[in-house]
Design an enzyme around this catalytic site. Structure first.
Site, PDB file in Angstrom:
ATOM      1  N   ASP A 198       0.838  -1.201   0.111  1.00 32.92           N
ATOM      2  CA  ASP A 198      -0.039  -0.152  -0.110  1.00 32.92           C
ATOM      3  C   ASP A 198       0.910   1.387   0.053  1.00 32.92           C
ATOM      4  OD1 ASP A 198      -2.083   2.112   0.835  1.00 32.92           O
ATOM      5  OD2 ASP A 198      -3.120   0.471   1.306  1.00 32.92           O
ATOM      6  N   SER A 221      -6.952   4.651  -1.044  1.00 30.21           N
ATOM      7  CA  SER A 221      -6.952   2.983  -1.042  1.00 30.21           C
ATOM      8  C   SER A 221      -8.267   2.336  -1.261  1.00 30.21           C
ATOM      9  CB  SER A 221      -6.109   2.517   0.448  1.00 30.21           C
ATOM     10  OG  SER A 221      -5.075   3.095   0.113  1.00 30.21           O
ATOM     11  N   ASP A 244      -9.161  -2.034   7.554  1.00 27.81           N
ATOM     12  CA  ASP A 244      -8.807  -0.712   6.695  1.00 27.81           C
ATOM     13  C   ASP A 244      -9.138  -1.270   5.388  1.00 27.81           C
ATOM     14  OD1 ASP A 244      -7.595   1.590   6.263  1.00 27.81           O
ATOM     15  OD2 ASP A 244      -5.681   0.863   6.444  1.00 27.81           O
ATOM     16  N   THR A 285      -8.028  -1.420   2.315  1.00 26.60           N
ATOM     17  CA  THR A 285      -7.390  -2.614   1.193  1.00 26.60           C
ATOM     18  C   THR A 285      -8.233  -3.952   1.360  1.00 26.60           C
ATOM     19  OG1 THR A 285      -5.609  -1.158   0.681  1.00 26.60           O
ATOM     20  CG2 THR A 285      -5.444  -3.325  -0.169  1.00 26.60           C
ATOM     21  N   GLU A 317      -1.169  -7.656   2.315  1.00 27.06           N
ATOM     22  CA  GLU A 317      -0.914  -6.270   1.993  1.00 27.06           C
ATOM     23  C   GLU A 317       0.058  -5.923   2.839  1.00 27.06           C
ATOM     24  OE1 GLU A 317      -3.120  -1.918   2.580  1.00 27.06           O
ATOM     25  OE2 GLU A 317      -3.600  -3.463   3.937  1.00 27.06           O
ATOM     26  N   ASP A 359       2.234   2.796   3.290  1.00 24.20           N
ATOM     27  CA  ASP A 359       1.328   4.087   3.005  1.00 24.20           C
ATOM     28  C   ASP A 359       1.474   5.004   4.365  1.00 24.20           C
ATOM     29  OD1 ASP A 359      -0.799   5.575   1.784  1.00 24.20           O
ATOM     30  OD2 ASP A 359      -1.817   4.853   3.551  1.00 24.20           O
ATOM     31  N   ASP A 399      -1.356  -0.173  -4.869  1.00 21.57           N
ATOM     32  CA  ASP A 399      -2.582   0.786  -4.949  1.00 21.57           C
ATOM     33  C   ASP A 399      -2.471   1.895  -5.533  1.00 21.57           C
ATOM     34  OD1 ASP A 399      -1.723   1.324  -2.502  1.00 21.57           O
ATOM     35  OD2 ASP A 399      -3.698   0.938  -1.653  1.00 21.57           O
ATOM     36  N   HIS A 400      -1.442   2.835  -4.839  1.00 17.19           N
ATOM     37  CA  HIS A 400      -1.016   3.911  -5.573  1.00 17.19           C
ATOM     38  C   HIS A 400       0.336   4.582  -4.722  1.00 17.19           C
ATOM     39  CE1 HIS A 400      -2.067   5.075  -1.311  1.00 17.19           C
ATOM     40  NE2 HIS A 400      -3.086   4.507  -1.280  1.00 17.19           N
ATOM     41  N   HIS A 403      -1.624  11.039  -1.090  1.00 18.79           N
ATOM     42  CA  HIS A 403      -1.086  10.242  -2.393  1.00 18.79           C
ATOM     43  C   HIS A 403      -0.883  10.931  -3.486  1.00 18.79           C
ATOM     44  CE1 HIS A 403      -4.233   7.021  -0.159  1.00 18.79           C
ATOM     45  NE2 HIS A 403      -3.130   7.435   0.479  1.00 18.79           N
TER      46      HIS A 403
HETATM   47 ZN   LIG Z   1      -2.970   6.379   2.336  1.00 19.29          ZN
END
Ligand SMILES: [Zn+2]
Length: 468
Positions: A45, A85, A136, A138, A264, A269, A311-312, A413
């Site tokens: 993440d 996310s 969370d 994801t 994950e 992140d 995811d980013h 992000h």
């Molecule tokens: Zn984030």
């Protein structure tokens, strides 16, 4: 003859057990055009290309992940070039782009069938593993259908009702009522409910290691806290991502009809949101150890596809920065090796009354702060309550970032493409640039899953029957 064959087998076994690039290159590649029966879907993440490079520079070696690079993914959501996310997880879980903050539903709020649900319908074993909280965004995207990601009490119930075989992650408090030290206001004790239906529930690394049966629910973290960042983790009280991954693979590996497992690296992140260079590097390296385990499993069971994709990106990390009159063509990644704590942990220690300079010098491993760094830190520590944490995070981030010569464009992000990694049967299909939604469709196709049928079932359309 037998002796030499055994020698070869021993050598192959040694290679298979050696995580790393050497092993990746030395053994015969699996048939990349075949179909998998197991999928290990891994999501680091918030891990953009620069985080990968930084981890590589800090460790001084290639990552296991580096040997699996096949393409890149565009991450934008239905309503923004910068995804969160929830929308990104939904894209990977369902193959449909939705709006930021929505989970497992389309932009109109209608439920979407997920890979995990479709895998269950096909009789595959399933698992969700994360270093973030289980509820969370994801992991939740694969089992829950809510218009708002913050509805975590509801997400925990939906997660429980999915009968996932292995659930390992953070935040016990979402699963217990206030009366039992948790945060649930509906008085439900989901831990007790899971035990009542015969599930194993563990909360320590030792109990995790000893667990031998399914279904397994592991909820970790000290007190009401999340599982700590890797750099801060109490190894006796909180498991690593690699430990959770190893247990999930051990228990799901024998599944007669194969398995779908989501893993994950959930806290890259968070370190990115804090603009924490040492924190990010350590999280990525911890994630890479889990990748090594997944890869070793896929080598032992060649019907296994491993896919890893973020995811980013988080933080807008830039490698290279002009500081004063120093050359902008020099970085010092080695300076991060001295760090002993995340900037989050350091800021917490200062908020708890620690001397700002002492905490910062010990945590960052910097011998003596510069005058301006000291001044910035003391100013942040003296700021009003509402902005004190943020100011401390910024001052602490700057101490490390300036030395290593990295910059950050945001505390949120970014919209940059992320690397796509794959190994095993079907991995050839992931080559090139994809939309994030393509990844779900490719995995569904390779496993023979029908996401549309799953969506129809959820919406109770004609001719559909509930699975349970
Ligand atoms: Zn984030």
């Amino acid at each position: 003859m037998i002796a030499s064959r055994r020698l070869v087998l021993t050598a192959l076994l040694a290679l298979a057990l050696t995580p790393g690039v050497a092993a990746a290159q030395a053994s015969a590649p699996p048939d990349a055009t075949a179909r998998p029966r197991n999928v290990i879907f891994m999501i680091p993440d918030g891990c953009g290309p620069a985080a990968i490079t930084l981890a590589r520079l800090v460790s001084g070696r290639l990552l296991v992940l580096d040997s699996l690079l096949v393409g890149a993914v565009e991450t934008h959501s239905a309503d923004s070039d910068v995804t969160d996310s929830a929308a990104a997880g939904t894209a990977y879980a369902t193959g449909v782009k939705t709006r930021n903050r929505m989970l497992g539903v389309d932009p109109e709020g209608r439920p979407l069938g997920t890979l995990l649900e479709a895998a269950k319908t096909r009789g595959l074993a399933t698992g969700l593993v994360t270093t973030a909280d289980l509820t969370d965004a994801t992991p939740a995207a694969f089992v829950a259908h809510v218009a708002q990601r913050t509805l975590q009490d509801s997400i925990a119930i939906q997660m429980l009702e999915q009968h996932v075989d292995v659930l390992l992650g953070g935040d016990l408090s979402r699963w217990r009522p206030v009366s039992a030290g948790g945060r649930r206001r509906d008085r439900r004790d989901l831990v007790a409910e899971q035990r009542a239906r015969g599930g194993i529930v563990v909360t320590t690394p030792a109990d995790l290691a000893a667990a031998r049966e399914l279904p397994l629910l592991g909820l970790f973290g000290i007190g009401l806290d999340q599982i700590a960042l890797e750099i801060d983790r109490d190894t006796l009280r909180e498991p690593s991502l690699a430990q959770m991954t190893a247990k999930a693979l051990e228990l799901l590996g024998p599944a007669s009809r194969g398995f779908f497992l989501l893993i994950e690296g959930g806290r890259i992140d968070d370190a990115g949101h804090d603009d924490d260079p040492a924190g990010v590097a350590r999280e990525v390296l911890a994630y890479d150890r889990a990748v090594a385990l997944a890869l070793a499993f896929a080598r032992r069971d060649p019907r296994t596809l491993v896919v890893s994709v973020a995811d980013h990106e988080t933080g807008g990390l830039g490698l290279g920065r002009r500081v004063g009159r120093a050359s902008p063509y020099v970085m010092h990644p080695e300076s991060l090796l001295a760090a002993r704590a995340s900037v989050w942990r350091m800021s917490g220690d200062i908020l708890d009354g620690g001397d700002p300079v002492t905490v910062a010098e010990h945590g960052t491993g910097v011998d003596s702060l510069e005058d301006d760094e000291r001044a910035a830190l003391l100013t942040a520590a003296a700021a009003p309550d509402t902005v004190r944490r943020h100011g401390l995070l910024q001052a602490l981030s700057e101490i490390e970032s300036r030395r290593v010569r990295v910059g950050w464009s945001t505390g949120g992000h970014t919209g940059v493409d992320v690397g796509l990694y794959a190994f095993g049967p079907g991995s050839e299909r992931f080559r090139g640039l994809h939309e994030n939604t393509d990844v779900a469709h490719l995995i569904a196709e390779l496993l023979g899953l029908d996401l549309d049928a799953e969506t129809a079932r959820l919406r109770g359309g004609p001719g559909t029957t509930p699975r349970r």
